[in-house]
Design a protein around this motif. Structure first.
Motif, PDB file in Angstrom:
ATOM      1  N   THR A 147     -38.590  19.323 -10.204  1.00 42.58           N
ATOM      2  CA  THR A 147     -39.184  19.746 -11.556  1.00 42.58           C
ATOM      3  C   THR A 147     -38.074  20.479 -12.993  1.00 42.58           C
ATOM      4  O   THR A 147     -37.882  21.250 -13.047  1.00 42.58           O
ATOM      5  CB  THR A 147     -40.412  20.166 -12.016  1.00 42.58           C
ATOM      6  N   ALA A 148     -37.979  19.033 -14.052  1.00 46.06           N
ATOM      7  CA  ALA A 148     -37.003  19.609 -15.058  1.00 46.06           C
ATOM      8  C   ALA A 148     -37.732  18.410 -15.833  1.00 46.06           C
ATOM      9  O   ALA A 148     -37.412  17.511 -15.754  1.00 46.06           O
ATOM     10  CB  ALA A 148     -35.664  19.501 -14.424  1.00 46.06           C
ATOM     11  N   THR A 149     -37.470  19.409 -16.957  1.00 45.08           N
ATOM     12  CA  THR A 149     -37.971  17.988 -18.429  1.00 45.08           C
ATOM     13  C   THR A 149     -36.331  17.604 -18.972  1.00 45.08           C
ATOM     14  O   THR A 149     -35.980  17.820 -18.752  1.00 45.08           O
ATOM     15  CB  THR A 149     -38.944  18.472 -19.507  1.00 45.08           C
ATOM     16  N   GLN A 150     -37.142  17.125 -19.309  1.00 43.03           N
ATOM     17  CA  GLN A 150     -35.471  16.245 -20.011  1.00 43.03           C
ATOM     18  C   GLN A 150     -34.662  17.190 -21.082  1.00 43.03           C
ATOM     19  O   GLN A 150     -33.467  17.325 -20.895  1.00 43.03           O
ATOM     20  CB  GLN A 150     -35.671  14.765 -21.311  1.00 43.03           C
ATOM     21  N   ARG A 151     -35.417  18.338 -21.774  1.00 35.98           N
ATOM     22  CA  ARG A 151     -34.892  18.831 -21.871  1.00 35.98           C
ATOM     23  C   ARG A 151     -34.142  19.946 -21.310  1.00 35.98           C
ATOM     24  O   ARG A 151     -33.030  20.497 -21.363  1.00 35.98           O
ATOM     25  CB  ARG A 151     -35.733  19.879 -22.746  1.00 35.98           C
ATOM     26  N   VAL A 152     -34.749  20.395 -19.981  1.00 41.06           N
ATOM     27  CA  VAL A 152     -34.843  21.859 -19.254  1.00 41.06           C
ATOM     28  C   VAL A 152     -32.994  20.452 -18.636  1.00 41.06           C
ATOM     29  O   VAL A 152     -31.715  21.133 -18.035  1.00 41.06           O
ATOM     30  CB  VAL A 152     -35.011  21.914 -18.521  1.00 41.06           C
ATOM     31  N   GLN A 153     -33.290  19.398 -17.860  1.00 37.26           N
ATOM     32  CA  GLN A 153     -31.959  18.656 -17.320  1.00 37.26           C
ATOM     33  C   GLN A 153     -30.821  18.480 -18.671  1.00 37.26           C
ATOM     34  O   GLN A 153     -29.511  18.896 -17.883  1.00 37.26           O
ATOM     35  CB  GLN A 153     -32.224  17.495 -17.190  1.00 37.26           C
ATOM     36  N   GLY A 154     -30.656  18.312 -19.268  1.00 35.21           N
ATOM     37  CA  GLY A 154     -29.765  18.694 -20.642  1.00 35.21           C
ATOM     38  C   GLY A 154     -29.027  20.077 -20.880  1.00 35.21           C
ATOM     39  O   GLY A 154     -28.020  20.236 -20.422  1.00 35.21           O
ATOM     40  N   ASP A 155     -30.399  20.870 -20.776  1.00 38.46           N
ATOM     41  CA  ASP A 155     -29.491  21.818 -20.645  1.00 38.46           C
ATOM     42  C   ASP A 155     -28.521  22.794 -19.272  1.00 38.46           C
ATOM     43  O   ASP A 155     -27.689  23.156 -19.700  1.00 38.46           O
ATOM     44  CB  ASP A 155     -30.626  23.242 -20.911  1.00 38.46           C
ATOM     45  N   ILE A 156     -29.371  22.241 -18.045  1.00 36.27           N
ATOM     46  CA  ILE A 156     -28.833  22.334 -16.718  1.00 36.27           C
ATOM     47  C   ILE A 156     -27.170  22.227 -17.073  1.00 36.27           C
ATOM     48  O   ILE A 156     -26.626  22.333 -16.653  1.00 36.27           O
ATOM     49  CB  ILE A 156     -29.334  21.708 -15.945  1.00 36.27           C
ATOM     50  N   LEU A 157     -27.133  20.565 -17.072  1.00 35.86           N
ATOM     51  CA  LEU A 157     -25.753  20.358 -17.283  1.00 35.86           C
ATOM     52  C   LEU A 157     -24.989  20.851 -18.418  1.00 35.86           C
ATOM     53  O   LEU A 157     -23.691  21.595 -18.234  1.00 35.86           O
ATOM     54  CB  LEU A 157     -25.808  18.829 -17.386  1.00 35.86           C
ATOM     55  N   ILE A 158     -25.626  20.971 -19.530  1.00 37.50           N
ATOM     56  CA  ILE A 158     -24.938  22.367 -20.918  1.00 37.50           C
ATOM     57  C   ILE A 158     -24.180  23.896 -19.889  1.00 37.50           C
ATOM     58  O   ILE A 158     -23.385  24.295 -20.003  1.00 37.50           O
ATOM     59  CB  ILE A 158     -25.252  22.593 -21.823  1.00 37.50           C
ATOM     60  N   LYS A 159     -24.993  24.570 -19.535  1.00 35.30           N
ATOM     61  CA  LYS A 159     -24.411  25.596 -19.240  1.00 35.30           C
ATOM     62  C   LYS A 159     -23.867  25.742 -17.659  1.00 35.30           C
ATOM     63  O   LYS A 159     -23.675  26.429 -17.352  1.00 35.30           O
ATOM     64  CB  LYS A 159     -26.056  26.040 -18.532  1.00 35.30           C
ATOM     65  N   LEU A 160     -23.932  24.803 -17.085  1.00 33.99           N
ATOM     66  CA  LEU A 160     -22.903  24.409 -16.255  1.00 33.99           C
ATOM     67  C   LEU A 160     -21.735  24.108 -16.557  1.00 33.99           C
ATOM     68  O   LEU A 160     -21.421  23.706 -15.342  1.00 33.99           O
ATOM     69  CB  LEU A 160     -23.372  23.655 -14.708  1.00 33.99           C
ATOM     70  N   GLY A 161     -21.547  23.617 -18.075  1.00 37.06           N
ATOM     71  CA  GLY A 161     -19.855  23.076 -17.987  1.00 37.06           C
ATOM     72  C   GLY A 161     -20.150  21.841 -17.430  1.00 37.06           C
ATOM     73  O   GLY A 161     -19.155  20.779 -17.471  1.00 37.06           O
ATOM     74  N   LEU A 162     -20.973  20.657 -17.417  1.00 36.02           N
ATOM     75  CA  LEU A 162     -20.682  19.414 -16.826  1.00 36.02           C
ATOM     76  C   LEU A 162     -21.092  18.540 -18.151  1.00 36.02           C
ATOM     77  O   LEU A 162     -21.756  19.032 -18.606  1.00 36.02           O
ATOM     78  CB  LEU A 162     -21.540  19.285 -15.706  1.00 36.02           C
ATOM     79  N   SER A 163     -20.842  17.420 -17.948  1.00 34.44           N
ATOM     80  CA  SER A 163     -20.879  16.620 -19.097  1.00 34.44           C
ATOM     81  C   SER A 163     -22.257  14.959 -18.531  1.00 34.44           C
ATOM     82  O   SER A 163     -21.561  14.596 -17.561  1.00 34.44           O
ATOM     83  CB  SER A 163     -20.505  15.483 -19.884  1.00 34.44           C
ATOM     84  N   VAL A 164     -23.312  15.114 -19.459  1.00 33.31           N
ATOM     85  CA  VAL A 164     -23.737  13.780 -18.567  1.00 33.31           C
ATOM     86  C   VAL A 164     -23.499  12.697 -17.880  1.00 33.31           C
ATOM     87  O   VAL A 164     -23.762  12.169 -17.719  1.00 33.31           O
ATOM     88  CB  VAL A 164     -25.386  13.395 -19.847  1.00 33.31           C
ATOM     89  N   LYS A 165     -22.253  12.144 -19.030  1.00 36.71           N
ATOM     90  CA  LYS A 165     -21.772  10.730 -18.115  1.00 36.71           C
ATOM     91  C   LYS A 165     -21.260  11.252 -17.541  1.00 36.71           C
ATOM     92  O   LYS A 165     -21.124   9.591 -16.092  1.00 36.71           O
ATOM     93  CB  LYS A 165     -20.457  10.860 -19.734  1.00 36.71           C
ATOM     94  N   GLN A 166     -20.953  12.609 -17.165  1.00 32.75           N
ATOM     95  CA  GLN A 166     -20.047  13.142 -15.126  1.00 32.75           C
ATOM     96  C   GLN A 166     -20.864  12.260 -14.869  1.00 32.75           C
ATOM     97  O   GLN A 166     -20.848  12.678 -13.047  1.00 32.75           O
ATOM     98  CB  GLN A 166     -18.702  13.283 -15.521  1.00 32.75           C
ATOM     99  N   VAL A 167     -22.630  13.359 -14.857  1.00 27.65           N
ATOM    100  CA  VAL A 167     -22.637  13.326 -13.675  1.00 27.65           C
ATOM    101  C   VAL A 167     -23.934  12.019 -13.434  1.00 27.65           C
ATOM    102  O   VAL A 167     -24.584  11.652 -14.268  1.00 27.65           O
ATOM    103  CB  VAL A 167     -23.607  14.871 -13.688  1.00 27.65           C
ATOM    104  N   THR A 168     -24.272  11.724 -11.863  1.00 22.17           N
ATOM    105  CA  THR A 168     -25.403  11.218 -12.155  1.00 22.17           C
ATOM    106  C   THR A 168     -26.966  11.364 -12.038  1.00 22.17           C
ATOM    107  O   THR A 168     -27.096  12.311 -11.127  1.00 22.17           O
ATOM    108  CB  THR A 168     -25.159  10.452 -10.552  1.00 22.17           C
ATOM    109  N   THR A 169     -27.407  11.060 -12.213  1.00 22.97           N
ATOM    110  CA  THR A 169     -28.954  11.818 -12.162  1.00 22.97           C
ATOM    111  C   THR A 169     -29.692  10.923 -11.098  1.00 22.97           C
ATOM    112  O   THR A 169     -29.655   9.944 -11.541  1.00 22.97           O
ATOM    113  CB  THR A 169     -29.520  11.883 -13.620  1.00 22.97           C
ATOM    114  N   VAL A 170     -30.551  11.554 -10.712  1.00 17.95           N
ATOM    115  CA  VAL A 170     -31.290  10.660  -9.476  1.00 17.95           C
ATOM    116  C   VAL A 170     -33.095  11.674  -9.746  1.00 17.95           C
ATOM    117  O   VAL A 170     -32.600  11.955  -9.136  1.00 17.95           O
ATOM    118  CB  VAL A 170     -31.499  10.864  -8.243  1.00 17.95           C
ATOM    119  N   ARG A 171     -33.677  10.559  -9.977  1.00 11.87           N
ATOM    120  CA  ARG A 171     -35.187  11.455 -10.603  1.00 11.87           C
ATOM    121  C   ARG A 171     -36.395  10.872  -9.704  1.00 11.87           C
ATOM    122  O   ARG A 171     -36.456   9.471  -9.607  1.00 11.87           O
ATOM    123  CB  ARG A 171     -35.368  11.254 -12.159  1.00 11.87           C
ATOM    124  N   GLN A 172     -36.742  11.691  -9.306  1.00 13.99           N
ATOM    125  CA  GLN A 172     -38.621  10.814  -8.358  1.00 13.99           C
ATOM    126  C   GLN A 172     -39.338  11.088  -9.589  1.00 13.99           C
ATOM    127  O   GLN A 172     -39.451  12.253  -9.816  1.00 13.99           O
ATOM    128  CB  GLN A 172     -38.893  10.932  -6.961  1.00 13.99           C
TER     129      GLN A 172
END
Lengths: 341, 481
Positions: free
Chosen positions: B175-200
């Motif tokens: 479970t991750a809201t949009q905000r948490v999704q963004g926060d996970i990537l920021i805290k791990l130093g990854l950029s949204v553009k480089q990460v593939t998100t698969v969501r069900q």
């Protein structure tokens, strides 16, 4: 283990609160070991490593409120009522049979080892290889796997079962039932001590003490006659209850090296070597070569200086070397204590 | 790797005919070397997401996992699936044991560790010497979590990802809201553009959602008793305290003819193993647990999940009720609520957040660090990162505010007269397709257990009488005659 606390107390000998706590928690300072030995409770060393001081103090507070003990300056003494309660306790609760052997084994490792081995044999007997082993410890998994590989044969399951069966025959029906229900096997994860004591209608603390006692029982049994079980528990038999470093010192001492020589060989402080030897004396009792450290003349002087109840002796300096004086005093105290027993 | 090859491996190595929703996309993305964030609901088959690539890729798979009990569950699961080269670096190992594992890292395919262990400099040094296929961050929402679950060392995982060479990173969460999704990537130093998100979708349409408001703790017990007697099949009851879990388990055992046990992280590992496996074997019908139970439980036929206390937020709630109905059959989630229950959560989260005075005292060494417990760990972490007291205070203010907001959302879920499912889905930025009789007890559709037609379980007859030890021994060690 909680109410077993009463069995560690006396109505004759005031016992130090913190010594008892340290014994249960395995805090092995020389003072703890010395007084633990004076109280005759060394076999309980490390029997409750998770004990929290708050909890321990609360138990004592309760006992005090119930009129079972008096506490003065951190010394605990059983009251008349407490003594009666202690006697009653042994009649109503499980009495360990192998207490004297506890220090010979690595107690905490016994059950995890047996549960894993039992599970491996059980799954093997049902020809199942896909299962979750009960242990997570790489070392345990390796040890049991090697034991299994070394012994795997057509008769393996039968022999293992036979050995366990022979041990069970030495127990009471309840003990044997308790023991087998704890084991983990194919499609049957076994019961927890908590569940088992409920089913057998015995107090939880009795179950905990029984589990420890039966484990020591099977290790003793294994070392006496068996092969598979003996191999399984081989490394859990301790070379000595003395700390590892203390044991090395004591061995050198027994090989006739002097304290000064050992000090040089081991690059340790003199006071540390002396502590090691006191620890060895506490655990080795009458077998310790006291005469190599205390001369006849010293013994005579000490006998004049220290009289009366050994527990009440107050250390006095006789030379200007406090460390040496204390060493002689404590060693003499240990020796006399052992002789009196 | 083309689709047919993927399916061949799926069949040959894992014995499945098809992927579950979302699995294939994640596995393809990972095999293409893309860092991937997979948001799949509980029960979607997370293990396969790293087990499959592990079969194809060279090198070790590192899995960072928040809880010891969860790691143990996962290690167990892999071993049960026949994987032998699995190990765990953990706080229960002695120094020597941990050194031995570190020196043999190469010999394992899967290495599990907590964020605290994996970010230790000496562990990182060992990791730099071996070939690593992928780093998996399990329960990745923990990276972004505040409150009781907050773990400062998660913030160091960013450095780990930078300094330890690996082919790909996979983040897993249910479970991750949009905000948490963004926060996970920021805290791990990854950029949204480089990460593939698969969501069900987080939606679990086969779980009926219900809230039962009562007046007192006594009423809660009465309702609970009615529930466990009324629903056949296995159930989990969640508590926020170990003590309550234990007490209610004992009480239910006395009040019913069901087999009930407590489960929490304060129990020893052997007992936890036994309780867990008894539950999976259908020898136990009810588990009274804290949140330590369930993250790794692979049991399809859990029919109901009850919350005896309110959880901290909707994320946790959705995760925990997700353990019901993995077999797709109709199941039930009930939250028992008495007025004021939320204050327990407020207190719990406030306990974990230090006051301004404590922060100031700590930073100026006016306080005994041993008195503070876990909080001191967190404060020391900030101190080591050279944060000023005002910055730290500010962080905690925000944290407190966020906790309240999350709790408010949960209260909205509890108090609504509308469709409860739509509140959950809105929270995760999804839309509800339709509300119906098996959706929830909102819109006047009160819970009627009989109408739900929950599947009758074919319960194993559990023998309460112990057999003789001879017969137990015979069952344990099967000797062919």
């Amino acid at each position: 283990m909680e109410t077993y606390l009463i069995t560690l107390l006396s109505n004759q000998q005031p016992r130090r609160q913190r010594v008892i706590e340290n014994i249960l928690m395995n805090r092995r300072t020389l003072t703890t070991l010395f007084w633990g030995s004076r109280y005759g409770i060394l076999s309980w060393l490390g029997s409750n490593r998770q004990l929290e001081r708050e909890h321990f103090d609360a138990m004592l507070k309760q006992m005090k409120q119930d009129g079972l003990i008096e506490i003065k300056n951190q010394f605990i003494l059983l009251t008349v009522q407490g003594q009666a309660c202690k006697q009653q306790f042994s009649e109503q609760h499980y009495v360990p049979r192998h207490e004297q052997q506890y220090l010979k084994y690595n107690l905490n490792a016994g059950w995890p080892r047996l549960l894993l081995a039992g599970q491996v044999v059980s799954e093997f007997s049902y020809e199942n290889i896909k299962y979750a082993p009960i242990s997570f410890e790489d070392h345990e998994l390796r040890y049991v796997k090697q034991w299994f590989n070394n012994n795997k044969s057509e008769q393996f399951v039968k022999n293992f079962k036979q050995e366990v069966n022979e041990f069970l025959l030495t127990l009471s029906e309840t003990e044997a039932q308790f023991f087998t229900e704890l084991l983990v096997g194919h499609d049957s994860p076994g019961l927890s001590i908590d569940q088992l004591t409920t089913k057998l209608s015995i107090p939880l603390i009795d179950g905990e003490v029984m589990a420890t006692d039966l484990m020591v029982g099977i290790m003793e049994f294994a070392h006496c006659h068996q092969t598979l079980l003996k191999q399984l528990f081989q490394d859990l038999k301790l070379e000595s209850p003395i700390s590892h470093s203390g044991y090395i010192t004591y061995q050198l001492f027994q090989d006739q090296y002097s304290i000064e020589q050992i000090e040089q060989m081991r690059h340790l402080k003199l006071s540390t070597i002396r502590e090691h030897l006191l620890e060895a004396a506490i655990f080795d009792g009458v077998n310790f070569p006291y005469d190599r450290l205390l001369t006849d003349r010293q013994l005579k002087a000490l006998a004049v200086q220290y009289t009366g109840n050994i527990d009440d002796w107050q250390f006095k300096m006789v030379t200007d070397d406090k460390n040496l004086d204390f060493f002689d005093f404590r060693l003499y105290q240990i020796m006399r204590g052992m002789q009196n027993e | 790797m083309n689709e047919q090859q993927l399916h061949t491996i799926l069949q040959q190595e894992f014995g499945f005919d098809s992927f579950r929703p979302g699995q294939q996309e994640v596995i393809e993305s990972v095999l293409n070397g893309n860092d991937t964030l997979a948001i799949l609901p509980t029960g979607a088959g997370k293990t396969l997401l790293y087990q499959f690539p592990a079969k194809v890729m060279d090198g070790v798979v590192i899995i960072i996992s928040p809880l010891l009990s969860l790691m143990q569950d996962q290690v167990n699961r892999l071993r049960q699936l026949g994987e032998k080269k699995v190990t765990m670096l953990s706080s229960i190992q002695t120094f020597g044991q941990q050194q031995a594992t570190l020196n043999h890292l190469n010999q394992f395919k899967y290495v599990f560790a907590s964020p605290e262990t994996i970010t230790k400099p000496e562990v990182i040094q060992h990791l730099q010497r071996i070939e690593i296929a992928m780093i998996v961050i399990d329960e990745a929402h923990c990276v972004s979590q505040w409150g009781p679950e907050f773990r400062p060392q998660y913030l160091l995982v960013k450095t780990l990802l930078k300094t330890v060479p690996h082919k790909v990173t996979l983040m897993l969460t249910a479970t991750a809201t949009q905000r948490v999704q963004g926060d996970i990537l920021i805290k791990l130093g990854l950029s949204v553009k480089q990460v593939t998100t698969v969501r069900q979708s987080v939606n679990r349409p086969n779980i009926f959602l219900s809230v039962n408001k009562v007046n007192s703790d006594k009423d809660k017990r009465t309702e609970l008793l009615g529930l466990v007697n009324g629903v056949s099949g296995a159930g989990i009851i969640y508590f926020s305290s170990r003590k309550q879990a234990t007490q209610v388990a004992q009480w239910l055992q006395e009040q019913t003819n069901l087999n009930v046990a407590a489960y929490h992280a304060g129990m020893n590992q052997t007992t936890r193993y036994k309780i867990q496996h008894q539950f999976m074997n259908d020898e136990l019908q009810i588990i009274c647990a804290t949140s330590a139970f369930g993250m790794g439980i692979d049991k399809d036929n859990v029919r109901f999940v009850v919350h005896y206390h309110v959880p901290a937020n909707l994320e946790n709630y959705v995760q925990e009720i997700g353990r019901a109905g993995r077999d797709g059959e109709q199941s039930l989630a009930v939250l028992l609520y008495a007025p004021g229950d939320e204050y327990l959560q407020v207190n719990l989260s406030d306990l974990t957040i230090p006051s301004d005075a404590v922060v100031n005292d700590f930073m100026e060494n006016r306080i005994d660090k041993n008195q503070l417990g876990d909080i001191s760990n967190l404060l020391k972490f900030y101190q080591d990162q050279h944060l000023q007291p005002e910055q730290v205070i500010n962080i905690f203010h925000q944290q407190r505010q966020k906790n309240r907001q999350q709790l408010d959302k949960l209260l909205e879920y509890i108090n609504t007269l509308e469709c409860r499912r739509s509140i959950i889905l809105n929270y995760f930025s999804e839309n509800l397709l339709k509300h119906d009789l098996v959706c929830c007890d909102g819109l006047g559709n009160d819970l009627n257990i009989n109408q739900l037609e929950l599947k009758q379980s074919n319960k194993k007859l559990v023998e309460n009488e112990l057999k003789s030890w001879q017969s137990r021994l015979g069952k344990l060690f099967f000797v062919k005659s």
